[in-house]
Design a protein around this motif. Structure first.
Motif, PDB file in Angstrom:
ATOM      1  N   GLY A  44       0.801  -1.214   0.000  1.00 14.13           N
ATOM      2  CA  GLY A  44       0.000   0.000   0.000  1.00 14.13           C
ATOM      3  C   GLY A  44       0.836   1.266   0.000  1.00 14.13           C
ATOM      4  N   GLN A  45       2.039   1.195  -0.567  1.00 15.49           N
ATOM      5  CA  GLN A  45       2.945   2.343  -0.625  1.00 15.49           C
ATOM      6  C   GLN A  45       3.321   2.627  -2.062  1.00 15.49           C
ATOM      7  OE1 GLN A  45       6.307   1.162   1.727  1.00 15.49           O
ATOM      8  NE2 GLN A  45       5.559   2.282   3.524  1.00 15.49           N
ATOM      9  N   LYS A  46       3.853   3.841  -2.283  1.00 22.88           N
ATOM     10  CA  LYS A  46       4.393   4.215  -3.584  1.00 22.88           C
ATOM     11  C   LYS A  46       5.879   4.473  -3.426  1.00 22.88           C
ATOM     12  CE  LYS A  46       0.126   6.311  -5.199  1.00 22.88           C
ATOM     13  NZ  LYS A  46      -0.509   7.538  -5.673  1.00 22.88           N
ATOM     14  N   TYR A  47       6.650   4.052  -4.422  1.00 20.98           N
ATOM     15  CA  TYR A  47       8.096   4.205  -4.396  1.00 20.98           C
ATOM     16  C   TYR A  47       8.545   5.026  -5.597  1.00 20.98           C
ATOM     17  CZ  TYR A  47       8.033   0.520  -0.906  1.00 20.98           C
ATOM     18  OH  TYR A  47       7.783  -0.213   0.219  1.00 20.98           O
ATOM     19  N   LYS A  48       9.303   6.112  -5.324  1.00 18.30           N
ATOM     20  CA  LYS A  48       9.874   6.916  -6.393  1.00 18.30           C
ATOM     21  C   LYS A  48      11.184   6.272  -6.816  1.00 18.30           C
ATOM     22  CE  LYS A  48       9.388  11.519  -6.870  1.00 18.30           C
ATOM     23  NZ  LYS A  48       9.531  12.946  -6.534  1.00 18.30           N
ATOM     24  N   MET A  49      11.318   6.017  -8.112  1.00 19.27           N
ATOM     25  CA  MET A  49      12.509   5.353  -8.619  1.00 19.27           C
ATOM     26  C   MET A  49      12.938   5.973  -9.927  1.00 19.27           C
ATOM     27  SD  MET A  49      11.845   1.375  -7.992  1.00 19.27           S
ATOM     28  CE  MET A  49      11.346   0.767  -6.420  1.00 19.27           C
ATOM     29  N   ARG A  50      14.168   5.706 -10.273  1.00 20.55           N
ATOM     30  CA  ARG A  50      14.728   6.116 -11.558  1.00 20.55           C
ATOM     31  C   ARG A  50      15.122   4.823 -12.261  1.00 20.55           C
ATOM     32  NH1 ARG A  50      20.016   9.455 -12.575  1.00 20.55           N
ATOM     33  NH2 ARG A  50      19.379  10.540 -14.459  1.00 20.55           N
ATOM     34  N   ILE A  51      14.251   4.354 -13.157  1.00 16.09           N
ATOM     35  CA  ILE A  51      14.497   3.060 -13.797  1.00 16.09           C
ATOM     36  C   ILE A  51      14.564   3.233 -15.307  1.00 16.09           C
ATOM     37  CG2 ILE A  51      13.385   1.820 -11.919  1.00 16.09           C
ATOM     38  CD1 ILE A  51      10.992   1.377 -13.679  1.00 16.09           C
ATOM     39  N   SER A  52      15.164   2.251 -15.961  1.00 16.87           N
ATOM     40  CA  SER A  52      15.302   2.307 -17.411  1.00 16.87           C
ATOM     41  C   SER A  52      13.959   2.023 -18.078  1.00 16.87           C
ATOM     42  CB  SER A  52      16.353   1.305 -17.887  1.00 16.87           C
ATOM     43  OG  SER A  52      15.916  -0.006 -17.672  1.00 16.87           O
ATOM     44  N   ALA A  53      13.819   2.486 -19.305  1.00 18.22           N
ATOM     45  CA  ALA A  53      12.572   2.299 -20.046  1.00 18.22           C
ATOM     46  C   ALA A  53      12.306   0.821 -20.299  1.00 18.22           C
ATOM     47  CB  ALA A  53      12.623   3.065 -21.368  1.00 18.22           C
ATOM     48  N   ALA A  54      13.351   0.035 -20.537  1.00 18.65           N
ATOM     49  CA  ALA A  54      13.185  -1.398 -20.756  1.00 18.65           C
ATOM     50  C   ALA A  54      12.683  -2.084 -19.484  1.00 18.65           C
ATOM     51  CB  ALA A  54      14.508  -2.016 -21.197  1.00 18.65           C
ATOM     52  N   THR A  55      13.200  -1.674 -18.334  1.00 18.60           N
ATOM     53  CA  THR A  55      12.742  -2.241 -17.071  1.00 18.60           C
ATOM     54  C   THR A  55      11.306  -1.844 -16.798  1.00 18.60           C
ATOM     55  OG1 THR A  55      15.008  -2.106 -16.239  1.00 18.60           O
ATOM     56  CG2 THR A  55      13.281  -2.456 -14.621  1.00 18.60           C
ATOM     57  N   LEU A  56      10.933  -0.616 -17.150  1.00 15.74           N
ATOM     58  CA  LEU A  56       9.562  -0.155 -16.955  1.00 15.74           C
ATOM     59  C   LEU A  56       8.580  -0.982 -17.778  1.00 15.74           C
ATOM     60  CD1 LEU A  56       7.657   1.881 -15.668  1.00 15.74           C
ATOM     61  CD2 LEU A  56       8.172   3.444 -17.526  1.00 15.74           C
ATOM     62  N   ARG A  57       8.953  -1.326 -19.004  1.00 14.73           N
ATOM     63  CA  ARG A  57       8.104  -2.189 -19.839  1.00 14.73           C
ATOM     64  C   ARG A  57       7.953  -3.563 -19.202  1.00 14.73           C
ATOM     65  NH1 ARG A  57      11.175  -0.201 -24.150  1.00 14.73           N
ATOM     66  NH2 ARG A  57      12.201  -2.204 -24.376  1.00 14.73           N
ATOM     67  N   THR A  58       9.034  -4.091 -18.634  1.00 12.69           N
ATOM     68  CA  THR A  58       8.987  -5.395 -17.989  1.00 12.69           C
ATOM     69  C   THR A  58       8.113  -5.358 -16.738  1.00 12.69           C
ATOM     70  OG1 THR A  58      11.225  -5.793 -18.788  1.00 12.69           O
ATOM     71  CG2 THR A  58      10.403  -7.284 -17.110  1.00 12.69           C
ATOM     72  N   VAL A  59       8.202  -4.262 -15.968  1.00  9.79           N
ATOM     73  CA  VAL A  59       7.367  -4.117 -14.772  1.00  9.79           C
ATOM     74  C   VAL A  59       5.895  -4.114 -15.169  1.00  9.79           C
ATOM     75  CG1 VAL A  59       6.712  -2.508 -12.933  1.00  9.79           C
ATOM     76  CG2 VAL A  59       9.118  -2.967 -13.372  1.00  9.79           C
ATOM     77  N   ASP A  60       5.547  -3.397 -16.234  1.00  2.38           N
ATOM     78  CA  ASP A  60       4.159  -3.386 -16.711  1.00  2.38           C
ATOM     79  C   ASP A  60       3.715  -4.775 -17.173  1.00  2.38           C
ATOM     80  OD1 ASP A  60       3.834  -0.719 -16.167  1.00  2.38           O
ATOM     81  OD2 ASP A  60       4.331  -0.071 -18.200  1.00  2.38           O
ATOM     82  N   PHE A  61       4.602  -5.486 -17.848  1.00  3.82           N
ATOM     83  CA  PHE A  61       4.272  -6.811 -18.359  1.00  3.82           C
ATOM     84  C   PHE A  61       4.041  -7.807 -17.220  1.00  3.82           C
ATOM     85  CE2 PHE A  61       5.701 -11.044 -19.740  1.00  3.82           C
ATOM     86  CZ  PHE A  61       4.805 -11.276 -20.760  1.00  3.82           C
ATOM     87  N   LYS A  62       4.846  -7.701 -16.157  1.00  3.56           N
ATOM     88  CA  LYS A  62       4.741  -8.632 -15.031  1.00  3.56           C
ATOM     89  C   LYS A  62       3.589  -8.295 -14.088  1.00  3.56           C
ATOM     90  CE  LYS A  62       8.604 -11.054 -15.674  1.00  3.56           C
ATOM     91  NZ  LYS A  62       8.952 -12.400 -15.378  1.00  3.56           N
ATOM     92  N   GLY A  63       2.879  -7.212 -14.322  1.00  3.39           N
ATOM     93  CA  GLY A  63       1.720  -6.883 -13.500  1.00  3.39           C
ATOM     94  C   GLY A  63       2.019  -5.964 -12.344  1.00  3.39           C
ATOM     95  N   GLY A  64       3.001  -5.109 -12.477  1.00  2.00           N
ATOM     96  CA  GLY A  64       3.297  -4.144 -11.427  1.00  2.00           C
ATOM     97  C   GLY A  64       4.577  -4.467 -10.678  1.00  2.00           C
ATOM     98  N   LEU A  65       4.875  -3.622  -9.716  1.00  2.00           N
ATOM     99  CA  LEU A  65       6.126  -3.747  -8.963  1.00  2.00           C
ATOM    100  C   LEU A  65       6.201  -5.057  -8.191  1.00  2.00           C
ATOM    101  CD1 LEU A  65       8.763  -2.355  -8.069  1.00  2.00           C
ATOM    102  CD2 LEU A  65       7.479  -1.347  -6.187  1.00  2.00           C
ATOM    103  N   ASP A  66       5.101  -5.459  -7.564  1.00  2.00           N
ATOM    104  CA  ASP A  66       5.107  -6.696  -6.769  1.00  2.00           C
ATOM    105  C   ASP A  66       5.392  -7.918  -7.639  1.00  2.00           C
ATOM    106  OD1 ASP A  66       4.442  -5.004  -4.756  1.00  2.00           O
ATOM    107  OD2 ASP A  66       2.384  -5.719  -4.519  1.00  2.00           O
ATOM    108  N   GLY A  67       4.708  -8.018  -8.763  1.00  2.00           N
ATOM    109  CA  GLY A  67       4.912  -9.150  -9.658  1.00  2.00           C
ATOM    110  C   GLY A  67       6.314  -9.184 -10.233  1.00  2.00           C
ATOM    111  N   PHE A  68       6.858  -8.006 -10.533  1.00  2.00           N
ATOM    112  CA  PHE A  68       8.218  -7.939 -11.079  1.00  2.00           C
ATOM    113  C   PHE A  68       9.241  -8.406 -10.045  1.00  2.00           C
ATOM    114  CE2 PHE A  68      12.192  -5.564 -11.501  1.00  2.00           C
ATOM    115  CZ  PHE A  68      12.601  -5.973 -12.748  1.00  2.00           C
TER     116      PHE A  68
END
Length: 100
Positions: A44-68
């Protein structure tokens, strides 16, 4: 601030600019970093991060930060990501213990 991804520690690579005459000069391939805020459904928290665009696509594909984080091995993650993953695992274990 270093040009590194906060989740997978992806950094710049080096290579060559190659001219038509095949002259090679050194160059640097920087990572495409994005400033994002990723929510964790379990914590139930939000995390500010500086991540690469490729990693961001993978996070979206895996269903969010928890799934990734749950689907990625610890040796690939940064220390910051390992701490978040540890909190998620603990929160899930507490939730299962409460339901049982």
């Amino acid at each position: 601030m270093s040009r590194r991804c906060d989740l997978l520690d992806t950094g710049p690579m080096s290579g060559h600019n190659v001219s038509h005459a095949k002259n090679r000069t050194n160059r640097r391939f920087n990572v495409n970093l994005c400033n994002v805020t990723l929510p964790s459904e379990t914590l139930g928290q939000k995390y500010k991060m500086r991540i690469s665009a490729a990693t961001l696509r993978t996070v979206d594909f895996k269903g969010g930060l928890d799934g990734f984080l749950m689907g990625t091995k610890n040796h690939k993650l940064t220390d910051k990501a390992k701490k978040i993953k540890k909190q998620i695992v603990k929160a899930k274990a507490d939730l299962e213990a409460a339901n049982a």
